[in-house]
Design a protein around this motif. Structure first.
Motif, PDB file in Angstrom:
ATOM      1  N   ILE A   8       0.863  -1.185   0.000  1.00 28.80           N
ATOM      2  CA  ILE A   8       0.000   0.000   0.000  1.00 28.80           C
ATOM      3  C   ILE A   8       0.898   1.233   0.000  1.00 28.80           C
ATOM      4  O   ILE A   8       1.810   1.357   0.835  1.00 28.80           O
ATOM      5  N   ILE A   9       0.655   2.109  -0.958  1.00 31.22           N
ATOM      6  CA  ILE A   9       1.396   3.368  -1.047  1.00 31.22           C
ATOM      7  C   ILE A   9       0.433   4.492  -0.674  1.00 31.22           C
ATOM      8  O   ILE A   9      -0.608   4.664  -1.323  1.00 31.22           O
ATOM      9  N   ALA A  10       0.745   5.200   0.393  1.00 33.97           N
ATOM     10  CA  ALA A  10      -0.113   6.299   0.870  1.00 33.97           C
ATOM     11  C   ALA A  10       0.518   7.622   0.474  1.00 33.97           C
ATOM     12  O   ALA A  10       1.677   7.888   0.802  1.00 33.97           O
ATOM     13  N   ILE A  11      -0.252   8.444  -0.245  1.00 31.59           N
ATOM     14  CA  ILE A  11       0.258   9.751  -0.673  1.00 31.59           C
ATOM     15  C   ILE A  11      -0.618  10.837  -0.068  1.00 31.59           C
ATOM     16  O   ILE A  11      -1.795  10.967  -0.421  1.00 31.59           O
ATOM     17  N   ASP A  12      -0.062  11.593   0.861  1.00 33.49           N
ATOM     18  CA  ASP A  12      -0.801  12.693   1.471  1.00 33.49           C
ATOM     19  C   ASP A  12      -0.138  14.008   1.122  1.00 33.49           C
ATOM     20  O   ASP A  12       0.990  14.042   0.624  1.00 33.49           O
ATOM     21  N   GLY A  13      -0.841  15.103   1.415  1.00 32.03           N
ATOM     22  CA  GLY A  13      -0.233  16.410   1.197  1.00 32.03           C
ATOM     23  C   GLY A  13      -1.265  17.486   0.954  1.00 32.03           C
ATOM     24  O   GLY A  13      -2.472  17.240   1.032  1.00 32.03           O
ATOM     25  N   THR A  17      -1.233  19.605  -5.065  1.00 35.20           N
ATOM     26  CA  THR A  17       0.191  19.283  -5.216  1.00 35.20           C
ATOM     27  C   THR A  17       0.372  18.219  -6.295  1.00 35.20           C
ATOM     28  O   THR A  17       1.485  17.753  -6.530  1.00 35.20           O
ATOM     29  N   GLY A  18      -0.735  17.809  -6.901  1.00 37.93           N
ATOM     30  CA  GLY A  18      -0.637  16.788  -7.954  1.00 37.93           C
ATOM     31  C   GLY A  18      -0.631  15.370  -7.399  1.00 37.93           C
ATOM     32  O   GLY A  18      -0.173  14.440  -8.072  1.00 37.93           O
ATOM     33  N   LYS A  19      -1.166  15.203  -6.206  1.00 37.38           N
ATOM     34  CA  LYS A  19      -1.183  13.873  -5.575  1.00 37.38           C
ATOM     35  C   LYS A  19      -1.899  12.842  -6.450  1.00 37.38           C
ATOM     36  O   LYS A  19      -1.403  11.747  -6.668  1.00 37.38           O
ATOM     37  N   SER A  20      -3.091  13.228  -6.925  1.00 37.81           N
ATOM     38  CA  SER A  20      -3.897  12.263  -7.677  1.00 37.81           C
ATOM     39  C   SER A  20      -3.248  11.893  -9.008  1.00 37.81           C
ATOM     40  O   SER A  20      -3.243  10.721  -9.383  1.00 37.81           O
ATOM     41  N   SER A  21      -2.708  12.887  -9.713  1.00 35.45           N
ATOM     42  CA  SER A  21      -2.072  12.575 -11.008  1.00 35.45           C
ATOM     43  C   SER A  21      -0.868  11.672 -10.789  1.00 35.45           C
ATOM     44  O   SER A  21      -0.640  10.716 -11.543  1.00 35.45           O
ATOM     45  N   GLU A  28      -0.708   2.965 -12.632  1.00 35.48           N
ATOM     46  CA  GLU A  28      -0.614   2.434 -14.006  1.00 35.48           C
ATOM     47  C   GLU A  28       0.684   1.657 -14.192  1.00 35.48           C
ATOM     48  O   GLU A  28       0.696   0.563 -14.733  1.00 35.48           O
ATOM     49  N   ARG A  29       1.774   2.256 -13.694  1.00 34.23           N
ATOM     50  CA  ARG A  29       3.092   1.631 -13.875  1.00 34.23           C
ATOM     51  C   ARG A  29       3.227   0.323 -13.107  1.00 34.23           C
ATOM     52  O   ARG A  29       3.903  -0.594 -13.535  1.00 34.23           O
ATOM     53  N   LEU A  30       2.585   0.247 -11.929  1.00 32.80           N
ATOM     54  CA  LEU A  30       2.727  -0.948 -11.084  1.00 32.80           C
ATOM     55  C   LEU A  30       1.607  -1.965 -11.297  1.00 32.80           C
ATOM     56  O   LEU A  30       1.651  -3.047 -10.722  1.00 32.80           O
ATOM     57  N   GLY A  31       0.581  -1.583 -12.060  1.00 33.42           N
ATOM     58  CA  GLY A  31      -0.589  -2.454 -12.191  1.00 33.42           C
ATOM     59  C   GLY A  31      -1.393  -2.493 -10.902  1.00 33.42           C
ATOM     60  O   GLY A  31      -2.032  -3.499 -10.583  1.00 33.42           O
ATOM     61  N   TYR A  32      -1.355  -1.395 -10.160  1.00 34.12           N
ATOM     62  CA  TYR A  32      -2.100  -1.276  -8.901  1.00 34.12           C
ATOM     63  C   TYR A  32      -3.430  -0.575  -9.161  1.00 34.12           C
ATOM     64  O   TYR A  32      -3.630  -0.001 -10.232  1.00 34.12           O
ATOM     65  N   ILE A  33      -4.320  -0.568  -8.145  1.00 33.06           N
ATOM     66  CA  ILE A  33      -5.481   0.297  -8.285  1.00 33.06           C
ATOM     67  C   ILE A  33      -5.179   1.636  -7.594  1.00 33.06           C
ATOM     68  O   ILE A  33      -4.408   1.693  -6.633  1.00 33.06           O
ATOM     69  N   GLY A 124      -2.118  -3.893  -3.189  1.00 34.25           N
ATOM     70  CA  GLY A 124      -1.684  -3.365  -4.479  1.00 34.25           C
ATOM     71  C   GLY A 124      -2.421  -2.073  -4.792  1.00 34.25           C
ATOM     72  O   GLY A 124      -3.072  -1.927  -5.823  1.00 34.25           O
ATOM     73  N   VAL A 125      -2.304  -1.102  -3.862  1.00 30.89           N
ATOM     74  CA  VAL A 125      -3.104   0.121  -3.943  1.00 30.89           C
ATOM     75  C   VAL A 125      -2.228   1.364  -3.780  1.00 30.89           C
ATOM     76  O   VAL A 125      -1.332   1.385  -2.938  1.00 30.89           O
ATOM     77  N   VAL A 126      -2.520   2.374  -4.580  1.00 29.41           N
ATOM     78  CA  VAL A 126      -1.963   3.704  -4.341  1.00 29.41           C
ATOM     79  C   VAL A 126      -3.138   4.583  -3.952  1.00 29.41           C
ATOM     80  O   VAL A 126      -4.098   4.712  -4.725  1.00 29.41           O
TER      81      VAL A 126
END
Ligand code: DC
Length: 225
Positions: A8-13, A17-21, A28-33, A124-126
Motif C-alpha cells: 500500500i502506497i499512501a500519498i498525502d499532502g 500538489t498533484g497527488k492524484s495525477s 498504471e506503472r505498477l498495475g495497482y489500483i 496493491g493500492v496507491v
C-alpha cells in the motif's frame, strides 16, 4: 515477468500538489489500483448539494449524516454515485467550496474510511488524500507527503478550471482556505506521518517525480520499474 510486491502506497499532502495525477501514474506503472479519497469527500458533498442539505453557505450536518447509508460511492477508476459518473461534477467550484467543512464531520470521515478499506481490500493500492498515512492506513509500507509553493499550486489548479468566471484569485483563496481548514480541524487533520518521505515538487515535472520514485522503490523495496 517478475511480479511486483502488492504494497500500500499512501500519498498525502496539500491541495493541488498533484497527488492524484502522481498516484494515478504510479498505479498504471505498477498495475495497482488508484483510490482518490478526496474524490469520495467530493462525491458526498455533491450528493448533499443535490439533496438540499448543503447550500446557501450552510451544511445541515445531522441531515447529511442521515443520508450517508443511502450513498453508493465507488471508483472505477472514475468516481461514481450509484451508476452515474460524477468525476467532472465533483471538481466544480461549488463542491470545492463546501468539501472542506464536509470532510471535517467525523461521521462523514468514518463513511469514507469504510469505503476506502472496502475498495483496498486486495492490496496493491496507491491511495491519495490528507490522512491516509496517519489514519486510514497507518501501516502502509510506503508513505509520501507532497508539498509545493502555494502560488504554483494555485496556478496548476487554475489552468484546469472549467468554470467560466472563476479567477486565479478565487482559486488561490479557496486553496489557502482549504489548507488552513484541513490542517487545523479536530478530526484527522492533514499532517505528515513521522515515517513519511517529503516530496516538494514546486520545481519538478511529473517525469522528475517518477524518476525520484523509481529510485526509491528500487533501492528500498526491490521493485523493478
Ligand atoms: O484532494 P481534494 O482537494 O480533492 O480533496 C477534497 C477535500 O477533501 C479537501 O479539502 C480535504 C478533504 N480530504 C480529507 O479531509 N481527507 C482526505 N483523505 C482526502 C481529502
Amino acid at each position: 515477468m517478475k511480479t511486483q510486491p502488492q504494497i500500500i502506497i499512501a500519498i498525502d499532502g496539500y491541495s493541488s500538489t498533484g497527488k492524484s495525477s502522481f498516484a494515478k501514474l504510479i498505479a498504471e506503472r505498477l498495475g495497482y489500483i488508484h483510490l482518490d479519497s478526496g474524490a469520495l469527500y467530493r462525491a458526498v458533498t455533491l450528493y448533499g448539494l443535490r439533496k438540499g442539505v448543503i447550500g446557501g453557505g450552510k451544511i445541515d450536518e445531522a441531515a447529511l449524516v442521515a443520508l450517508l447509508p443511502g450513498i453508493e460511492v465507488s471508483q472505477r477508476p472514475d468516481t461514481y454515485l450509484g451508476e452515474e459518473n460524477v468525476e467532472g461534477l465533483i471538481r466544480q467550484m461549488e463542491v470545492s467550496s463546501y468539501v472542506s467543512p464536509v470532510s471535517a464531520i467525523a461521521k462523514v470521515r468514518n463513511f469514507v474510511d469504510d469505503n476506502l478499506h472496502r475498495m483496498a481490500a486486495g492490496g496493491g493500492v496507491v491511495m491519495d488524500g490528507r490522512d491516509i498515512g496517519t489514519t486510514v492506513f497507518p501501516n502502509a509500507e510506503l508513505k509520501i507527503f507532497m508539498t509545493a509553493d502555494d502560488l504554483v499550486r494555485a496556478m496548476r489548479r487554475y489552468k484546469e478550471t472549467t468554470d467560466p468566471g472563476t479567477t486565479f484569485i478565487d482559486v488561490l483563496n479557496n486553496l489557502r482556505d482549504r489548507d488552513r481548514r484541513d490542517s487545523t480541524r479536530e478530526v484527522s487533520p492533514l499532517r505528515k506521518a513521522s515515517d513519511a518521505i517529503v516530496l516538494d515538487n514546486t520545481c519538478m515535472t511529473m517525469e522528475d517525480e517518477m524518476a525520484w520514485l523509481t529510485d526509491l522503490l528500487n533501492s528500498k523495496y526491490g521493485f523493478s520499474l
